[in-house]
Write a protein that holds these residues in place. Structure first.
Motif, mmCIF file in Angstrom:
data_model
loop_
_atom_site.group_PDB
_atom_site.id
_atom_site.type_symbol
_atom_site.label_atom_id
_atom_site.label_comp_id
_atom_site.label_asym_id
_atom_site.label_seq_id
_atom_site.Cartn_x
_atom_site.Cartn_y
_atom_site.Cartn_z
ATOM 1 N N PHE A 53 0.836 -1.198 0.000
ATOM 2 C CA PHE A 53 0.000 0.000 0.000
ATOM 3 C C PHE A 53 0.872 1.250 0.000
ATOM 4 O O PHE A 53 1.990 1.243 0.522
ATOM 5 C CB PHE A 53 -0.937 -0.003 1.209
ATOM 6 N N GLU A 58 -4.410 3.822 3.646
ATOM 7 C CA GLU A 58 -4.991 2.894 2.667
ATOM 8 C C GLU A 58 -5.022 1.475 3.224
ATOM 9 O O GLU A 58 -5.974 0.728 2.983
ATOM 10 C CB GLU A 58 -4.201 2.938 1.368
ATOM 11 N N SER A 62 -8.328 -0.896 3.815
ATOM 12 C CA SER A 62 -8.416 -2.214 3.189
ATOM 13 C C SER A 62 -8.711 -3.301 4.212
ATOM 14 O O SER A 62 -9.431 -4.263 3.921
ATOM 15 C CB SER A 62 -7.112 -2.537 2.444
#
Length: 200
Positions: A53, A58, A62
């Motif tokens: 990532f 992020e 996720s």
């Protein structure tokens, strides 16, 4: 003697690959540690699929969206509390593993400039700068630029977007750079998080 132990057990590890996310690519210090974990789990017949990532934000999103099974986060990450304070996350494991060697790098065959220059770094290793470049605050017109990883720092240096970079040895080699000062490895502690709903 103070003792602390935590055992990591993942349910049905042989059924599907274990998706483990961290800050990438694999020449970051986080990537270096994830590769180490993958080799350790391989001995237990657990297959790991690394997921890289661009930021830990992020990665967090996720994990919340069930796109990865586990998140690997270093304790040097300045917002690691975002993971610890997320009600849907469970801390599964804490361990120590050293980073690759850190140092201050420049492009090969380029002139060493320590004044009127730009230094690019991830925020976490920035406190190393006084050790790598003594009296840097007395230098003239040094600009420090922060990026999301030591890998990006090395890449921006390679592409001429900075004059110097704090980076690690793996990213240095991958981008054909050279150290002008070396700090060494950093003893780092790491946390592995899993989403509560995925726990058995």
């Amino acid at each position: 003697m103070l003792k602390f132990s935590m055992e990591f057990n993942y349910p049905n590890p042989s059924q599907t690959p274990l998706k483990v996310g961290t800050l990438g690519p694999n020449n970051t210090s986080s990537g270096h540690t994830l590769n180490y974990l993958a080799s350790q789990w391989q001995a237990e017949e657990i297959t790991v699929t690394p997921c890289w990532f661009d930021s830990f934000t992020e990665l967090k999103d996720s994990l919340l969206d069930n796109k990865v099974d586990l998140a690997l986060v270093p304790h040097a990450y300045e917002r690691i509390n975002d993971f610890y304070m997320e009600p849907q996350f469970k801390l599964r494991f804490v361990f120590t593993y050293p980073t690759p060697v850190y140092g201050l790098a420049k492009r090969k065959n380029s002139e060493l400039v320590t004044e009127n220059c730009t230094i690019v770094t991830h925020p976490a290793p920035f406190p190393l700068l006084p050790y790598l470049l003594p009296n840097y605050q007395d230098k003239i017109n040094i600009k420090v630029k922060f990026v999301n990883s030591t890998s990006i720092a090395a890449l921006e240096l390679k592409e001429g977007l900075a004059d110097l970079a704090i980076t690690n040895e793996q990213a240095l080699k991958d981008n054909d750079l050279e150290f002008i000062a070396i700090y060494g490895k950093i003893d780092m502690s790491w946390s592995i998080f899993q989403k509560q709903s995925l726990l058995s």
